[in-house]
Design an enzyme around this catalytic site. Structure first.
Site, mmCIF file in Angstrom:
data_model
loop_
_atom_site.group_PDB
_atom_site.id
_atom_site.type_symbol
_atom_site.label_atom_id
_atom_site.label_comp_id
_atom_site.label_asym_id
_atom_site.label_seq_id
_atom_site.Cartn_x
_atom_site.Cartn_y
_atom_site.Cartn_z
ATOM 1 N N ASP A 46 -67.894 -20.915 4.235
ATOM 2 C CA ASP A 46 -68.672 -22.008 3.632
ATOM 3 C C ASP A 46 -67.360 -22.960 2.851
ATOM 4 O O ASP A 46 -66.917 -22.730 1.940
ATOM 5 C CB ASP A 46 -69.631 -21.882 2.489
ATOM 6 C CG ASP A 46 -70.324 -23.409 2.235
ATOM 7 O OD1 ASP A 46 -71.396 -23.898 3.000
ATOM 8 O OD2 ASP A 46 -70.147 -23.823 1.195
ATOM 9 N N TYR A 51 -63.761 -30.174 -1.547
ATOM 10 C CA TYR A 51 -63.171 -28.915 -2.266
ATOM 11 C C TYR A 51 -61.551 -29.161 -2.360
ATOM 12 O O TYR A 51 -61.033 -28.402 -2.868
ATOM 13 C CB TYR A 51 -63.657 -27.577 -1.837
ATOM 14 C CG TYR A 51 -65.198 -27.293 -1.412
ATOM 15 C CD1 TYR A 51 -66.147 -28.030 -2.513
ATOM 16 C CD2 TYR A 51 -65.937 -26.495 -0.950
ATOM 17 C CE1 TYR A 51 -67.416 -28.029 -2.607
ATOM 18 C CE2 TYR A 51 -67.068 -26.332 -1.033
ATOM 19 C CZ TYR A 51 -68.001 -26.944 -1.693
ATOM 20 O OH TYR A 51 -69.151 -26.565 -1.794
ATOM 21 N N LYS A 76 -69.201 -30.057 4.872
ATOM 22 C CA LYS A 76 -70.040 -31.006 4.181
ATOM 23 C C LYS A 76 -69.453 -32.360 4.131
ATOM 24 O O LYS A 76 -68.393 -32.572 3.768
ATOM 25 C CB LYS A 76 -70.556 -30.502 2.815
ATOM 26 C CG LYS A 76 -70.936 -29.099 2.727
ATOM 27 C CD LYS A 76 -71.480 -28.694 1.594
ATOM 28 C CE LYS A 76 -71.654 -27.070 1.449
ATOM 29 N NZ LYS A 76 -70.265 -26.460 0.954
#
Ligand code: A2P
Length: 304
Positions: A46, A51, A76
């Site tokens: 994930d 990030y 995402k």
């Protein structure tokens, strides 16, 4: 070795119950973490554009030697790219950084379409300091672009993150391709029972982020009840929390960059009914949300 549980998503694809979380994994640490995870059997990684480590995650996936089809990779869409004209740009960047031709799952990271200035920076309200939201398009416009990504084969499944029941209802009302996952903070101090039941009734799988409390205080890994259950089974508190999440029917993505902990976190086990009953009571006296972006965004995204 993990029990190798998988959950079937509403669209027929399978998602491994335990995945490796990569939020707060530094770029120089995440490469080894993802490689180790894949080597010890994880098949679910994930990540997210924000990030700042997707290139390294991609390098590790490329070098770990697992067949692409055997992996489940999630990313995402960040809040600055909800504008319909930006969604595919953001997705293409993620695919390029990960060195993948498709994602297994693409999530809208937060229900917050940031208004950005010409340089791409979020605009803040001069008085309150809160992030300004872009009202020149609707969430339906954003979702249509995610649906197009599925139709074009760039993404197998789409979903959301940090959505409450009200927002899920709104989305379900217009979605042509339904969200199959909602990734939210979940652990015994924040079981989100109402959201859990709503998601289940609507064929949306919840993925549990920060299942170990993200290092926050009070540290759920030090909870006495969790420790007692762990001791009874000869396991650790982390393994107990991960097993609780998987047994509850949520996929779970503990983050670690430590090889021993990565390996241990994949060794889930079966809790008995008494364990589950005791753990399920914890939130009644120790409710705690570890991740609330209100101080940074200035927006009450969970509408509590
Ligand atoms: P580290 O990366 O050094 O292992 P969460 O998944 O809830 O966000 O929690 C992640 C935090 O928990 C990180 O600080 C991580 O540190 C730590 N952590 C991960 N696995 C374990 C474990 N098995 N025991 C103790 N701490 C852990």
């Amino acid at each position: 070795m993990s029990l190798q549980r998988t959950f079937k998503l509403a669209n027929g694809h399978a998602i491994p119950a335990i995945g490796l979380g990569t939020w707060q994994s530094k770029p120089n640490e995440v490469f080894e973490a993802v490689k180790t995870a894949i080597q010890v059997g994880y098949r679910h990684i994930d990540g997210a554009a924000i990030y700042g480590n997707e290139k390294e995650v991609g390098d590790a996936i490329a070098q770990a030697g697992a067949a692409r089809e055997s992996l489940f990779v999630t990313s995402k869409l960040w809040n600055d790219s909800h504008h319909p004209q930006k969604v595919h740009q953001a997705l293409d960047k993620t695919l390029s950084d990960l060195k993948l031709s498709y994602l297994d799952l693409y999530l809208v990271h937060w229900p917050l379409p940031f208004l950005v200035d010409e340089s791409g920076k979020p605009v803040r309200n001069k008085e309150s300091g809160a992030i300004e939201l872009d009202t020149s398009f609707t969430f339906q416009d954003t979702w249509r672009e995610l649906e197009r990504a599925v139709e074009e084969g760039k993404v197998r499944s789409i979903g959301v993150s940090n959505f409450n029941v009200r927002r899920l209802k709104e989305l379900l009302a217009f979605a042509r391709i339904k969200p199959v996952v909602n990734q939210v903070e979940l652990h015994p101090y924040l079981p989100q029972n109402e959201l859990f039941e709503f998601a289940k009734a609507n064929d949306i799988l919840l993925t549990a982020y920060s299942p170990l409390g993200s290092g926050g205080s009070p540290n759920i890994l030090e909870d006495e009840v969790i420790a007692q259950v762990a001791k009874k089974h000869g396991k650790t508190s982390a393994q107990t929390l991960i097993s609780w999440a998987a047994q509850r029917g949520t996929s779970v993505i503990p983050k670690s960059v430590n090889p021993e902990r990565i390996k241990a976190n994949f060794e889930d086990f079966i809790l008995d009914e008494a364990d589950i009953e005791a753990i399920n009571k914890l939130h009644l006296t120790k409710a705690k949300r570890y991740v609330d972006p209100k101080p940074f965004f200035g927006v009450d995204v969970f509408e509590n």
